[in-house]
Design an enzyme around this catalytic site. Structure first.
Site, short mmCIF file in Angstrom:
data_model
loop_
_atom_site.label_atom_id
_atom_site.label_comp_id
_atom_site.label_asym_id
_atom_site.label_seq_id
_atom_site.Cartn_x
_atom_site.Cartn_y
_atom_site.Cartn_z
N SER A 70 -4.10 -0.64 14.23
CA SER A 70 -4.90 0.57 14.46
C SER A 70 -5.25 0.65 15.94
O SER A 70 -5.21 -0.35 16.65
CB SER A 70 -6.19 0.50 13.61
N GLY A 78 -1.17 7.72 1.43
CA GLY A 78 -1.27 7.74 2.89
C GLY A 78 0.02 7.40 3.62
O GLY A 78 1.10 7.90 3.30
N GLY A 89 1.74 4.64 3.66
CA GLY A 89 2.73 3.95 2.85
C GLY A 89 3.55 4.90 2.00
O GLY A 89 4.78 4.75 1.87
N TYR A 93 -13.70 -4.71 11.12
CA TYR A 93 -12.44 -3.94 11.01
C TYR A 93 -11.63 -4.08 12.29
O TYR A 93 -10.42 -4.34 12.25
CB TYR A 93 -12.75 -2.47 10.72
N GLY A 124 0.82 -1.22 0.00
CA GLY A 124 0.00 0.00 0.00
C GLY A 124 0.85 1.25 0.00
O GLY A 124 0.57 2.21 0.72
N ALA A 125 1.88 1.27 -0.84
CA ALA A 125 2.90 2.33 -0.77
C ALA A 125 2.57 3.57 -1.59
O ALA A 125 3.32 4.55 -1.54
CB ALA A 125 4.25 1.77 -1.21
N ASN A 126 1.47 3.55 -2.33
CA ASN A 126 1.20 4.68 -3.23
C ASN A 126 0.42 5.82 -2.59
O ASN A 126 0.26 6.87 -3.20
CB ASN A 126 0.45 4.20 -4.48
#
Length: 301
Positions: free
Chosen positions: A149, A24, A26, A174, A20-22
């Protein structure tokens, strides 16, 4: 003790894989580590969005290097194929940062028919980690950092309805997935210690960080109440840049140890410090039970 990262040594010749590096957390983690000279394997579900993020990062002329790779965590078969690709392309990894996640969507199933939050946030990252451990074990002080979280403290594992088939509550699911992150991270560290591994497992949570998770949740659920709540709470949120600091601390602080979790100083905002793991994650029997169940689901899939 509050952690400051401005004096952290360079990370040249070190390789970090970030899911998820693209966007936020990440993206901000990638930017920080690139500034320290690291090689970043940016894993993104959407290569078009990943390429945009890569080009944006390249404009900063940071000393590190970027490898962009497609990774769809909603399909465990694709996670396995991705892992095989990484093992063929790279000789080692220094740090794996399990950062990607989804938050409170309407009831959705993964490619394998599993509840999507449990599948993506927990199972896919567990599968990825176990597949890539051989690369991590090649390096001294290698680490797995799993991003959880603050809802871990309110979560519970629904042993009789793990996939929400009988009753689906998107926020309960979640919270369950984020508690599962902690249970996995601690159990992994226990297993690594037992085998005298060079690798350790740590945890991090961002507090209230302003990322694309909030607007995506509002859009997916068409919830004006949720949108109003986020607007009301907005002054309490910190930037994604600040929210990324706990996972950066867990990844590169020289004195960080396996089993530790890093989070914001004031519970939901501020510079990072060591924080407590969710009490429910401290039960070894429950952790082992979840590990065994998760292994079976991964193997069946």
């Amino acid at each position: 003790m509050v952690v400051r990262l401005n004096e952290i040594d360079g990370q040249e010749k070190r390789v970090f894989l970030i899911t998820g590096a693209n966007s936020g957390l990440g993206y901000e983690t990638s930017k920080f580590l690139l500034g320290k000279g690291a090689t970043i394997i940016m894993c993104c579900r959407d290569l078009l969005l990943g390429e945009r993020a890569k080009q944006k990062l390249l404009k900063f002329n940071l000393p590190g290097k970027i490898e962009l790779v497609e990774l769809d965590l909603s399909d465990l078969v694709k996670v396995k194929n991705f892992s095989d690709f990484i093992k063929n392309k790279f000789n080692y990894l220094d740090v794996l940062i399990n950062n990607a996640g989804i938050m409170a969507p309407p009831k959705t199933l993964s490619q394998q028919g599993l509840e999507i939050q449990f599948a993506v946030n927990h199972l896919a990252h567990m599968h990825l980690t176990l597949e890539l451990l051989p690369l991590l074990k090649e390096k001294d002080n290698s680490r797995v950092v799993t991003v959880t979280s603050g809802v871990q403290y309110f979560g519970s594992i629904k042993w009789d309805d793990l996939q929400g088939k009988l009753k689906y509550d998107r926020w309960a699911s979640y919270s369950q997935s984020k508690l599962a992150n902690v249970m996995f991270g601690l159990e992994l560290n226990s297993k690594l210690k037992e085998s005298n591994s060079k690798t350790s497992s740590l945890l991090a949570h961002p507090g209230f960080a302003r990322t694309n998770l909030q607007p995506k949740s509002v859009e997916a659920n068409q919830s004006w109440q949720e949108e109003l709540a986020y607007k009301f709470m907005d002054p309490m949120f910190q930037s994604a840049k600040m929210g990324a600091l706990p996972q950066i601390a867990a990844a590169i602080l020289p004195n960080a140890k396996g089993g530790e979790q890093y989070g914001p100083r004031y519970s939901f905002r501020g510079y990072p410090k060591k924080c407590k793991n969710a009490p429910q994650a401290l039960n070894h029997h429950s952790r082992k039970r979840l590990w065994n169940l998760s292994e079976k689901l991964i193997k069946i899939s």
